[in-house]
Write a protein that holds these residues in place. Sequence first.
Motif, PDB file in Angstrom:
ATOM      1  N   ILE A 167      22.351 -36.805  -4.623  1.00 23.22           N
ATOM      2  CA  ILE A 167      22.877 -35.922  -5.664  1.00 23.22           C
ATOM      3  C   ILE A 167      24.354 -36.215  -5.851  1.00 23.22           C
ATOM      4  CG2 ILE A 167      21.191 -34.101  -5.235  1.00 23.22           C
ATOM      5  CD1 ILE A 167      23.324 -32.585  -3.657  1.00 23.22           C
ATOM      6  N   THR A 168      24.902 -35.777  -6.971  1.00 23.57           N
ATOM      7  CA  THR A 168      26.323 -36.008  -7.251  1.00 23.57           C
ATOM      8  C   THR A 168      27.180 -34.974  -6.517  1.00 23.57           C
ATOM      9  OG1 THR A 168      26.354 -34.529  -9.167  1.00 23.57           O
ATOM     10  CG2 THR A 168      25.710 -36.842  -9.553  1.00 23.57           C
ATOM     11  N   ALA A 169      28.476 -35.236  -6.489  1.00 29.67           N
ATOM     12  CA  ALA A 169      29.406 -34.294  -5.862  1.00 29.67           C
ATOM     13  C   ALA A 169      29.366 -32.945  -6.575  1.00 29.67           C
ATOM     14  CB  ALA A 169      30.814 -34.876  -5.880  1.00 29.67           C
ATOM     15  N   ALA A 170      29.271 -32.961  -7.903  1.00 33.47           N
ATOM     16  CA  ALA A 170      29.223 -31.708  -8.659  1.00 33.47           C
ATOM     17  C   ALA A 170      27.973 -30.914  -8.302  1.00 33.47           C
ATOM     18  CB  ALA A 170      29.259 -31.992 -10.161  1.00 33.47           C
ATOM     19  N   GLN A 171      26.849 -31.608  -8.163  1.00 34.21           N
ATOM     20  CA  GLN A 171      25.605 -30.925  -7.779  1.00 34.21           C
ATOM     21  C   GLN A 171      25.705 -30.371  -6.361  1.00 34.21           C
ATOM     22  OE1 GLN A 171      23.041 -34.296  -8.562  1.00 34.21           O
ATOM     23  NE2 GLN A 171      22.207 -33.344 -10.428  1.00 34.21           N
ATOM     24  N   ALA A 172      26.374 -31.104  -5.484  1.00 37.02           N
ATOM     25  CA  ALA A 172      26.550 -30.635  -4.106  1.00 37.02           C
ATOM     26  C   ALA A 172      27.408 -29.372  -4.072  1.00 37.02           C
ATOM     27  CB  ALA A 172      27.190 -31.729  -3.259  1.00 37.02           C
ATOM     28  N   LEU A 173      28.446 -29.320  -4.896  1.00 34.86           N
ATOM     29  CA  LEU A 173      29.295 -28.132  -4.961  1.00 34.86           C
ATOM     30  C   LEU A 173      28.518 -26.930  -5.500  1.00 34.86           C
ATOM     31  CD1 LEU A 173      32.529 -29.901  -6.188  1.00 34.86           C
ATOM     32  CD2 LEU A 173      32.418 -28.408  -4.171  1.00 34.86           C
ATOM     33  N   ASP A 174      27.682 -27.164  -6.498  1.00 36.56           N
ATOM     34  CA  ASP A 174      26.851 -26.074  -7.024  1.00 36.56           C
ATOM     35  C   ASP A 174      25.871 -25.580  -5.963  1.00 36.56           C
ATOM     36  OD1 ASP A 174      28.074 -26.129  -9.495  1.00 36.56           O
ATOM     37  OD2 ASP A 174      26.554 -27.422 -10.419  1.00 36.56           O
ATOM     38  N   LEU A 175      25.288 -26.503  -5.211  1.00 42.39           N
ATOM     39  CA  LEU A 175      24.369 -26.140  -4.143  1.00 42.39           C
ATOM     40  C   LEU A 175      25.082 -25.311  -3.080  1.00 42.39           C
ATOM     41  CD1 LEU A 175      21.739 -26.382  -2.501  1.00 42.39           C
ATOM     42  CD2 LEU A 175      22.529 -28.629  -1.717  1.00 42.39           C
ATOM     43  N   ALA A 176      26.282 -25.751  -2.700  1.00 43.09           N
ATOM     44  CA  ALA A 176      27.049 -25.034  -1.678  1.00 43.09           C
ATOM     45  C   ALA A 176      27.442 -23.636  -2.155  1.00 43.09           C
ATOM     46  CB  ALA A 176      28.294 -25.834  -1.312  1.00 43.09           C
ATOM     47  N   ALA A 177      27.862 -23.524  -3.428  1.00 41.35           N
ATOM     48  CA  ALA A 177      28.221 -22.220  -3.978  1.00 41.35           C
ATOM     49  C   ALA A 177      27.006 -21.300  -3.997  1.00 41.35           C
ATOM     50  CB  ALA A 177      28.793 -22.379  -5.380  1.00 41.35           C
ATOM     51  N   ASP A 201      23.822 -16.259   1.097  1.00 39.98           N
ATOM     52  CA  ASP A 201      23.975 -16.006   2.530  1.00 39.98           C
ATOM     53  C   ASP A 201      25.200 -15.179   2.889  1.00 39.98           C
ATOM     54  OD1 ASP A 201      21.728 -17.578   2.887  1.00 39.98           O
ATOM     55  OD2 ASP A 201      22.879 -19.416   3.233  1.00 39.98           O
ATOM     56  N   GLU A 202      26.172 -15.073   1.993  1.00 38.44           N
ATOM     57  CA  GLU A 202      27.414 -14.371   2.314  1.00 38.44           C
ATOM     58  C   GLU A 202      27.736 -13.347   1.217  1.00 38.44           C
ATOM     59  OE1 GLU A 202      30.317 -17.450   2.812  1.00 38.44           O
ATOM     60  OE2 GLU A 202      29.277 -18.366   4.496  1.00 38.44           O
ATOM     61  N   PRO A 203      26.871 -12.337   1.027  1.00 37.00           N
ATOM     62  CA  PRO A 203      27.100 -11.355  -0.041  1.00 37.00           C
ATOM     63  C   PRO A 203      28.365 -10.536   0.202  1.00 37.00           C
ATOM     64  CG  PRO A 203      25.367 -10.610   1.430  1.00 37.00           C
ATOM     65  CD  PRO A 203      25.671 -12.032   1.828  1.00 37.00           C
ATOM     66  N   LEU A 204      28.896  -9.995  -0.890  1.00 33.95           N
ATOM     67  CA  LEU A 204      30.114  -9.194  -0.828  1.00 33.95           C
ATOM     68  C   LEU A 204      29.776  -7.710  -0.851  1.00 33.95           C
ATOM     69  CD1 LEU A 204      32.337 -11.138  -3.413  1.00 33.95           C
ATOM     70  CD2 LEU A 204      32.106 -11.534  -0.945  1.00 33.95           C
ATOM     71  N   SER A 205      30.641  -6.916  -0.228  1.00 29.30           N
ATOM     72  CA  SER A 205      30.569  -5.467  -0.356  1.00 29.30           C
ATOM     73  C   SER A 205      31.599  -5.037  -1.393  1.00 29.30           C
ATOM     74  CB  SER A 205      30.846  -4.786   0.986  1.00 29.30           C
ATOM     75  OG  SER A 205      32.149  -5.122   1.448  1.00 29.30           O
ATOM     76  N   VAL A 206      31.320  -3.939  -2.099  1.00 28.83           N
ATOM     77  CA  VAL A 206      32.184  -3.495  -3.191  1.00 28.83           C
ATOM     78  C   VAL A 206      32.669  -2.079  -2.934  1.00 28.83           C
ATOM     79  CG1 VAL A 206      32.380  -3.151  -5.679  1.00 28.83           C
ATOM     80  CG2 VAL A 206      30.841  -4.923  -4.785  1.00 28.83           C
ATOM     81  N   HIS A 230      31.666 -16.185  -5.549  1.00 32.08           N
ATOM     82  CA  HIS A 230      30.898 -15.136  -6.212  1.00 32.08           C
ATOM     83  C   HIS A 230      31.405 -14.836  -7.619  1.00 32.08           C
ATOM     84  CE1 HIS A 230      28.505 -13.870  -2.648  1.00 32.08           C
ATOM     85  NE2 HIS A 230      29.552 -14.339  -1.994  1.00 32.08           N
ATOM     86  N   LEU A 231      32.504 -15.444  -8.026  1.00 25.16           N
ATOM     87  CA  LEU A 231      32.991 -15.218  -9.382  1.00 25.16           C
ATOM     88  C   LEU A 231      31.935 -15.584 -10.416  1.00 25.16           C
ATOM     89  CD1 LEU A 231      36.686 -16.482  -9.131  1.00 25.16           C
ATOM     90  CD2 LEU A 231      35.945 -14.151  -9.685  1.00 25.16           C
ATOM     91  N   ARG A 232      31.186 -16.655 -10.149  1.00 22.93           N
ATOM     92  CA  ARG A 232      30.181 -17.101 -11.122  1.00 22.93           C
ATOM     93  C   ARG A 232      28.983 -16.154 -11.194  1.00 22.93           C
ATOM     94  NH1 ARG A 232      32.016 -21.501  -8.329  1.00 22.93           N
ATOM     95  NH2 ARG A 232      33.239 -22.993  -9.571  1.00 22.93           N
ATOM     96  N   ARG A 233      28.887 -15.252 -10.216  1.00 23.46           N
ATOM     97  CA  ARG A 233      27.811 -14.250 -10.230  1.00 23.46           C
ATOM     98  C   ARG A 233      28.412 -12.848 -10.210  1.00 23.46           C
ATOM     99  NH1 ARG A 233      23.135 -16.403  -7.514  1.00 23.46           N
ATOM    100  NH2 ARG A 233      22.307 -14.290  -7.467  1.00 23.46           N
ATOM    101  N   LEU A 234      29.586 -12.712 -10.814  1.00 20.19           N
ATOM    102  CA  LEU A 234      30.305 -11.446 -10.746  1.00 20.19           C
ATOM    103  C   LEU A 234      29.522 -10.306 -11.374  1.00 20.19           C
ATOM    104  CD1 LEU A 234      33.015 -10.520  -9.608  1.00 20.19           C
ATOM    105  CD2 LEU A 234      34.023 -10.863 -11.869  1.00 20.19           C
ATOM    106  N   ASP A 235      28.707 -10.629 -12.368  1.00 19.50           N
ATOM    107  CA  ASP A 235      27.937  -9.563 -13.013  1.00 19.50           C
ATOM    108  C   ASP A 235      26.829  -9.017 -12.111  1.00 19.50           C
ATOM    109  OD1 ASP A 235      26.374 -11.817 -13.114  1.00 19.50           O
ATOM    110  OD2 ASP A 235      26.132 -11.822 -15.296  1.00 19.50           O
ATOM    111  N   ASP A 236      26.631  -9.611 -10.922  1.00 16.93           N
ATOM    112  CA  ASP A 236      25.732  -9.015  -9.935  1.00 16.93           C
ATOM    113  C   ASP A 236      26.380  -7.795  -9.278  1.00 16.93           C
ATOM    114  OD1 ASP A 236      23.914 -10.964 -10.458  1.00 16.93           O
ATOM    115  OD2 ASP A 236      24.164 -12.048  -8.565  1.00 16.93           O
ATOM    116  N   TYR A 237      27.712  -7.701  -9.384  1.00 21.82           N
ATOM    117  CA  TYR A 237      28.459  -6.660  -8.696  1.00 21.82           C
ATOM    118  C   TYR A 237      29.062  -5.613  -9.630  1.00 21.82           C
ATOM    119  CZ  TYR A 237      28.188  -9.893  -4.742  1.00 21.82           C
ATOM    120  OH  TYR A 237      27.736 -10.720  -3.741  1.00 21.82           O
TER     121      TYR A 237
END
Length: 318
Positions: free
Chosen positions: A163-173, A179-184, A207-214
């Motif tokens: 996979i590309t570096a960009a895909q690896a970064l997306d996978l890691a994010a 695995d590391e959810p935030l408390s609000v 988590h910025l890219r999933r901010l609307d989850d919070y």
Amino acid sequence: MRLFRRHRDRQTDRHRDRQAERPSRPVEEVDLDSLLALVAESLGYTCSFAPDGGTLTLSGPRRIVVRLTGLHAEARRRSREDWPMLVSEHLSHALATVDEPFDACDLAQVRPLLRTRIRLDEDLGTARVVGRHLSTDLVEVLTVGHGAAGRPVRPEEVGCWPITAAQALDLAAGNVQVDEPLSVTEADLGGVAIRRLSGPAASAAAHLRRLDDYLTVPADGVLVVLPDPATLVVHAVEGIGVVRAIERLRLLALREFDRGAGALSPQVYWWHDGRLTLIRADLVSQEGQTRLVVAPPPEFARVLAALAVRSEGGTGDA
């Protein structure tokens, strides 16, 4: 480079028969092999190459198999003048990580261990890491490992993956988000409503890219401060009161940045349309008084102008 050429001549004579037995390979890879042998020798090792050139076995104080696929890919992207440093770093890194409980070049092994961590661009210096700018001053770095022991992934390691570096970064994010959810927690900051999002690791910005989850993210986005890598403090951009929010958030970020051992940034940012933009806000002392001077980027300035018009029409907050 003269030393490299002299050694290459010696290596050509020494390994002529073995190279003749290998499948035909690009001359650049053969040259890289000679340089690898030179560096291995300087580290106290002898080396032997797999017939296809894909791995190198170091024999000496320890016996280590080093993958070369990613190194070859990285060498093709760089000038020959960079090769000695590239090879030296690659072999030194292989020796330094030999006791890791995983093979970083094997994506199947490390996939669940990939994370992103946020670093200041200026703190990275000349380190060769895999990452992407989250803003002009913050970099999202790809790491591998367990918890706080995670380390940056080198480009040559990603070069071994399918996979590309960009895909690896997306996978890691994605791993971070699962695995590391935030408390609000909600709070009032001098009349400004804020939400503090905190996590167990130094990866809250993923988590910025999933901010609307919070929270509900308005069309004009949110203001964000990242005083430390495990914390986001946000304020919804919904009215002209956002000007006051910039001041309050800047002071909060500066205060927490100054007292935090793992401080990240004292600045205020704007998250909008999947991008994090720095809002330059400087504290200026003048005539015995300290005031905040805000220099918003053009796109955010247009948002402020639109909010002001709405406020004058009675639809915004005072």
